[in-house]
Design an enzyme around this catalytic site. Structure first.
Site, mmCIF file in Angstrom:
data_model
loop_
_atom_site.group_PDB
_atom_site.id
_atom_site.type_symbol
_atom_site.label_atom_id
_atom_site.label_comp_id
_atom_site.label_asym_id
_atom_site.label_seq_id
_atom_site.Cartn_x
_atom_site.Cartn_y
_atom_site.Cartn_z
ATOM 1 N N GLY A 1 2.772 9.711 18.902
ATOM 2 C CA GLY A 1 2.298 8.529 19.640
ATOM 3 C C GLY A 1 0.851 8.719 20.040
ATOM 4 O O GLY A 1 0.306 9.824 19.966
ATOM 5 N N GLY B 1 -5.672 13.494 27.238
ATOM 6 C CA GLY B 1 -5.942 12.114 26.821
ATOM 7 C C GLY B 1 -7.406 11.841 26.521
ATOM 8 O O GLY B 1 -7.774 10.711 26.207
ATOM 9 N N ASP C 1 1.387 11.351 10.020
ATOM 10 C CA ASP C 1 0.864 10.459 11.075
ATOM 11 C C ASP C 1 -0.601 10.116 10.814
ATOM 12 O O ASP C 1 -1.150 9.232 11.483
ATOM 13 C CB ASP C 1 1.007 11.108 12.455
ATOM 14 C CG ASP C 1 0.383 12.493 12.517
ATOM 15 O OD1 ASP C 1 0.797 13.355 11.722
ATOM 16 O OD2 ASP C 1 -0.528 12.704 13.331
#
Ligand code: AMP
Ligand code: MG
Length: 512
Positions: free
Chosen positions: A113, A149, A275
């Protein structure tokens, strides 16, 4: 939506013409036209996530040409856009989300994700193109796991340079609209300057997105993802029970074409995990990628690819491996008996080599100046590669050198000093005599496909080092040179050469 916005623009023009100075609609909206069709999928595919604000947003790089292509107001966004590109402001109409996906990373399946990215939404351009606008490095999401992040300036500038270089070479790629410094440090081994990349893509749907859907085990979710993806990227496929197969074949064809492109310019992606494979057929997720200087088929640049899983020569076969994972994921969407579906997928997967070879041969022939196709053409190209390998020849310069050899056989060319080149050249010239064009015409044609300029590792590193110390002059110069990869100009003279012979092997690190 579109005509409404155009009316707005017209209104703004009238007001401006009347000389009234107001905060115009144009100033408030520099052309964004967001739609958020991905959010119509079941919520398992994403989570609503706002970017985390940053301290001091400044655009370090901004792509005027791309902004113009997207119908955006470049003058406005170049400076004021930093607020949106940093995530400090959400543009009207955007509904930020982080997307869920899974992936095989170096062969191991994991749930992933967007751990450090948000999708602002899909911008619909004035010519009705739909593109994802994603902020990479925008802070925590529900998929961040232990990560922060965030992203570091150097790797984001690197992605900007290489992706724009790929685009100029005519290779499908995500694009880079801006790199925005955050004014905050990001802790890696050392504290490093943080930045956010604004990435523009046909979409961010990956093979891993389908793997994620399949792993959930819900046929309805998978079928919705399939229908959505077909509508967005393969709208010409007929709606029939065979859709999983026709879709798979279409994706396979795009991937075969993409990887052939890479092999023709000496590009090594570096992390071909599932991915990092875009269903739309664009090169995506530029991490430890680089271009060959010296030709060697087993070249690996990435520090983490110690076993050479994603070496230059393995890219086609690894792409086929990745496609097999897509086929597995689609099984759940197939009607009828699973064994029959497996058979069908396998028979399509088996066409990969043939399709890849077709695209590759078209490209290798063009590199050698051959327009018609003959039986021995593939061998002619691979024999040249062998000569190059033995001579440690520079990949890109060798092909440019071939044009020079045709233009002036007496010129001092390094090619003529390569063992066995003379014999190969004689074969090549016999083959060229079957073409209908003159040698000079052929040489000219070859110059339109063999780049003089690729993002050379040395030049990329030099520009990045300067950018990290706060000066983007070298990056700007490199970008301007990369913009015209097929012409020899005075400006690009110093950007044509590969690493000097005997240089230490180039090593790249995952872009974090
Ligand atoms: P990449 O290597 O960029 O393809 O990323 C692989 C996975 O790691 C993706 O799920 C990313 O979102 C996640 N990731 C990479 N860097 C970070 C980070 N700094 N914080 C959180 N997640 C990250
Ligand atoms: Mg990735």
């Amino acid at each position: 939506m579109r005509s409404f916005r155009n009316q707005d623009r017209f209104l703004v023009c009238l007001i401006t013409a009347a000389g009234i100075i107001v905060a115009t609609e144009e100033q408030r909206n520099p052309g964004w036209c967001f739609d958020n069709s991905f959010t119509h999928l079941p919520e398992v595919f994403f989570s609503y996530t706002k970017p985390e604000p940053v301290k001091h947003a400044v655009n370090v790089l901004f792509n005027d040409d791309l902004a113009n292509d997207l119908g955006l107001d470049a003058d406005f966004l170049r400076t004021l856009g930093a607020q949106v590109f940093s995530g400090n402001e959400i543009p009207a109409g955007a509904v930020p989300i982080a997307q869920a996906y899974a992936g095989h990373q170096f062969g191991h399946f994991t749930n992933l994700g967007d751990g450090r990215a948000v999708l602002l939404g899909e911008h619909v351009t004035p010519t009705n193109r739909r593109v994802d606008i994603q902020l990479k490095g925008s802070g925590h999401t529900s998929y961040s796991r232990s990560g922060d992040g965030r992203a570091v300036l150097g790797p984001m500038v690197r992605e900007y340079i290489i992706s724009e270089g790929m685009h100029s070479l005519g290779i499908p790629s995500t694009r880079s609209l801006a790199v925005t410094a955050t004014g905050e440090n990001v802790l890696r081994n050392l504290p490093l300057p943080g930045a956010i990349l604004t990435r523009v893509a046909e979409s961010h749907i990956r093979i891993g997105t389908f793997q994620y859907a399949a792993a959930l085990g819900d046929k309805n979710n998978l079928c919705q993802l399939l229908n959505y993806t077909v509508g967005r990227h393969y709208p010409d496929l007929p709606n029939s029970p065979d859709l999983p197969f026709t879709f798979f074949q279409a994706v396979l064809d795009k991937q075969a074409r993409l990887v052939a492109h890479w092999m023709l310019v000496g590009f090594v992606h570096g992390v071909l995990n599932t991915d990092n494979v875009s269903i739309a057929g664009e090169t995506i997720d530029y991490g430890p990628c680089a271009f060959l200087d010296v030709y060697h088929p087993e070249t690996v640049f990435s520090s983490i690819d110690s076993r050479g899983r994603y070496s230059f020569e393995k890219q086609p076969v690894m792409t086929q491996w990745n496609l097999a994972r897509l086929a597995e994921s689609l099984l759940l969407a197939c009607p009828g008996e699973q064994d029959k579906a497996v058979e069908k997928f396998v028979s399509i997967l088996d066409t990969f080599s043939e399709r890849y070879e077709k695209y590759y041969l078209l490209g290798t022939n063009a590199k050698l100046g051959l327009q018609c196709q003959e039986k021995e053409d593939a061998a002619l190209y691979s024999d040249l590669l062998n000569i190059m390998k033995c001579s440690q020849a520079d990949f890109s310069s060798t092909f440019v050198g071939l044009s020079q050899v045709l233009e002036d056989r007496n010129a001092d060319s390094v090619l003529l000093k390569m063992p066995n080149f003379n014999h190969w050249e004689q074969r090549w010239r016999v083959r060229l005599s079957h073409e209908s064009s003159s040698l000079l015409e052929i040489a000219k044609r070859m110059r339109t496909v063999n780049p003089v300029i690729i993002p050379r590792n040395l030049k990329v590193e030099e520009a990045l080092a300067e950018a990290e110390s706060g000066n983007t002059e070298l990056v700007q110069r490199l970008l301007s040179v990369l913009h015209a990869p097929f012409s020899e100009t005075l400006e690009n003279r110093l950007y044509r050469k590969g690493a000097p012979l005997g240089s230490a092997p180039y090593c790249t690190f995952c872009g974090t």
